[in-house]
Design a protein around this motif. Sequence first.
Motif, short mmCIF file in Angstrom:
data_model
loop_
_atom_site.label_atom_id
_atom_site.label_comp_id
_atom_site.label_asym_id
_atom_site.label_seq_id
_atom_site.Cartn_x
_atom_site.Cartn_y
_atom_site.Cartn_z
N ALA A 114 0.82 -1.21 0.00
CA ALA A 114 0.00 0.00 0.00
C ALA A 114 0.86 1.26 0.00
O ALA A 114 0.57 2.22 -0.73
N VAL A 115 1.90 1.28 0.81
CA VAL A 115 2.77 2.45 0.87
C VAL A 115 3.49 2.65 -0.47
O VAL A 115 3.60 3.77 -0.98
N ALA A 116 3.98 1.56 -1.06
CA ALA A 116 4.63 1.67 -2.36
C ALA A 116 3.65 2.19 -3.41
O ALA A 116 4.00 3.05 -4.25
N ASP A 117 2.41 1.72 -3.36
CA ASP A 117 1.39 2.16 -4.31
C ASP A 117 1.09 3.65 -4.15
O ASP A 117 0.80 4.34 -5.14
N SER A 118 1.18 4.15 -2.94
CA SER A 118 0.85 5.57 -2.68
C SER A 118 1.90 6.53 -3.24
O SER A 118 1.62 7.72 -3.40
N GLY A 119 3.10 6.02 -3.49
CA GLY A 119 4.17 6.90 -3.94
C GLY A 119 4.89 7.62 -2.81
O GLY A 119 5.80 8.41 -3.06
N LEU A 120 4.48 7.37 -1.57
CA LEU A 120 5.15 7.96 -0.42
C LEU A 120 6.42 7.18 -0.10
O LEU A 120 6.46 5.96 -0.28
N ASP A 121 7.42 7.86 0.41
CA ASP A 121 8.69 7.22 0.76
C ASP A 121 8.92 7.36 2.26
O ASP A 121 9.15 8.46 2.76
N PRO A 122 8.84 6.24 3.00
CA PRO A 122 9.06 6.31 4.45
C PRO A 122 10.41 6.90 4.85
O PRO A 122 10.56 7.38 5.97
N LYS A 123 11.37 6.88 3.97
CA LYS A 123 12.67 7.48 4.28
C LYS A 123 12.62 9.00 4.24
O LYS A 123 13.49 9.67 4.79
N GLU A 124 11.57 9.55 3.61
CA GLU A 124 11.48 10.99 3.45
C GLU A 124 10.34 11.63 4.23
O GLU A 124 10.35 12.84 4.47
N TRP A 125 9.34 10.85 4.62
CA TRP A 125 8.20 11.49 5.28
C TRP A 125 8.51 11.86 6.73
O TRP A 125 9.48 11.36 7.33
N ASP A 126 7.68 12.70 7.29
CA ASP A 126 7.75 13.05 8.71
C ASP A 126 6.98 11.98 9.47
O ASP A 126 5.76 12.02 9.56
N GLY A 127 7.70 11.00 10.01
CA GLY A 127 7.07 9.86 10.65
C GLY A 127 6.13 10.24 11.79
O GLY A 127 5.16 9.53 12.06
N ALA A 128 6.38 11.36 12.44
CA ALA A 128 5.52 11.80 13.54
C ALA A 128 4.12 12.19 13.07
O ALA A 128 3.21 12.30 13.89
N ARG A 129 3.97 12.37 11.76
CA ARG A 129 2.67 12.76 11.21
C ARG A 129 1.99 11.58 10.48
O ARG A 129 1.03 11.78 9.74
N VAL A 130 2.51 10.38 10.72
CA VAL A 130 1.95 9.18 10.08
C VAL A 130 1.35 8.29 11.16
O VAL A 130 2.03 7.89 12.11
N ALA A 131 0.06 7.97 11.02
CA ALA A 131 -0.65 7.13 11.99
C ALA A 131 -0.84 5.73 11.43
O ALA A 131 -0.85 5.52 10.21
N VAL A 132 -1.00 4.77 12.32
CA VAL A 132 -1.31 3.39 11.95
C VAL A 132 -2.53 2.94 12.75
O VAL A 132 -2.53 3.01 13.97
N VAL A 133 -3.57 2.49 12.03
CA VAL A 133 -4.78 1.98 12.68
C VAL A 133 -5.14 0.67 11.99
O VAL A 133 -5.45 0.65 10.80
N VAL A 134 -5.06 -0.44 12.73
CA VAL A 134 -5.29 -1.76 12.14
C VAL A 134 -6.32 -2.51 12.97
O VAL A 134 -6.23 -2.56 14.21
N GLY A 135 -7.28 -3.12 12.31
CA GLY A 135 -8.28 -3.92 13.00
C GLY A 135 -7.83 -5.36 13.19
O GLY A 135 -7.22 -5.95 12.30
N ASN A 136 -8.11 -5.92 14.36
CA ASN A 136 -7.81 -7.32 14.64
C ASN A 136 -8.68 -7.78 15.80
O ASN A 136 -9.07 -6.99 16.64
N SER A 137 -8.95 -9.08 15.84
CA SER A 137 -9.77 -9.61 16.92
C SER A 137 -9.07 -10.68 17.74
O SER A 137 -9.08 -10.65 18.97
N LEU A 138 -8.46 -11.65 17.08
CA LEU A 138 -7.99 -12.85 17.76
C LEU A 138 -6.48 -12.89 17.96
O LEU A 138 -5.96 -13.85 18.54
#
Length: 410
Positions: free
Chosen positions: A86-110
């Motif tokens: 997904a990140v590669a598809d977005s064209g964003l580069d984790p080496k260049e972004w401001d990581g403090a402005r990137v959130a992660v929200v993932v659903g899981n149950s078990l």
Amino acid sequence: MGTAQKDGIAVTGLGLVTPAGIGVDENWRRVLSGRSAAACDPELEGGKPDFSCRVPGFDAAALLGRTKAWRYDRFVQLAIAAAREAVADSGLDPKEWDGARVAVVVGNSLGGSTTFERQCQTMGEQGPGMVSPMLVPMSMVNMVAGYVAIDIGAKGPSLVTATACASGTTAVGYAQDLLRSGACDVAIAGGSESAISPTVMAGLNQMGALSKRMDYPELASRPFDTHRDGFVAAEGAGILVLERAADAHARGASVHAYVSGYGASSDAHHATAPDPQGHGVERAVRAALADAGLAPEDIGHVNAHGTSTPMNDVTEARGLYRVFGEGAAVCSTKGVTGHPLAAAGAIEAAYTVLAVKHGRIPPTANLTDRDPDIALDLVAGAPRQTRLLAAVSNSAGFGGHNAALVVTAA
């Protein structure tokens, strides 16, 4: 519709690792084909049922590296693989972004239930000295968000949503709210689940939730069909990269579609049985439409929860019918993928984005004898080509959780 697009949250990246395949392109071809992924499962041999929908050919060591593959439970492995795509598809580069402005929200149950089950067996057979020191971090539900954040360098808010089989949809909705509030500039949102263990399957089977078509597993998941008898357990992960529309446009990103509305409700009825009239489904969908500023007649398609259980399909259909009548073309992609539990909503949100983007609605696999109590416009047999300006992805889960997303065209 213009307002929904202007204020919507842009979907700039998609990642899918499901029984329909590894990668978005392979997934989309498979769900359009209407071919079920259900098959006999060697890890369930001797059990009832002995089939499931697993991700085909998933090699965690090759995709993530041997060390990471060893340290992560499969539900984390799937999520990281999907997040990387997904990140590669977005064209964003984790080496260049401001990581403090990137959130992660993932659903899981078990969580890491498979790891936990295996380590309990080790404890009983070999004693506590042989239990893995990785047992706790491999089993904890929150670690899927934690490990995804570590992998991509996301230093903003990081959390897991747990609303049973609505978890992935809840995650995307919560990520939308984080972006709207200004708490982050990018959100990596979705769901992941891999809990096809003998004990979990035995529990689901004892509840009467699973299909018993052991002679014909490929025909077992048949949403909205008169002869449905339960769902087929599955695993998988779906991740969406979300950004505010203005930010995505400013950087020249390619936008797949927009998440323009989110709604949620509770049945407050029963731990595992849905509200018989589908009122909770109706409230969640109407709330999502209100959030998007759209009317029911604006919606051309609904990707339904459609689990293939006798109770869910008819009660969900009642709620959807009161909102849309026969005005929206409805499908369930679980006929192909089976039911990936907490990951289902995120995977189906991605399929809904693709349906809007390409103007093609996947068929509901194995729907050959429509339940006469379901009055919806059901898509079956072949994909339906149509121009879609807006669609809904709907989910529900044990505990009476309901969640819905509105997706609008870019």
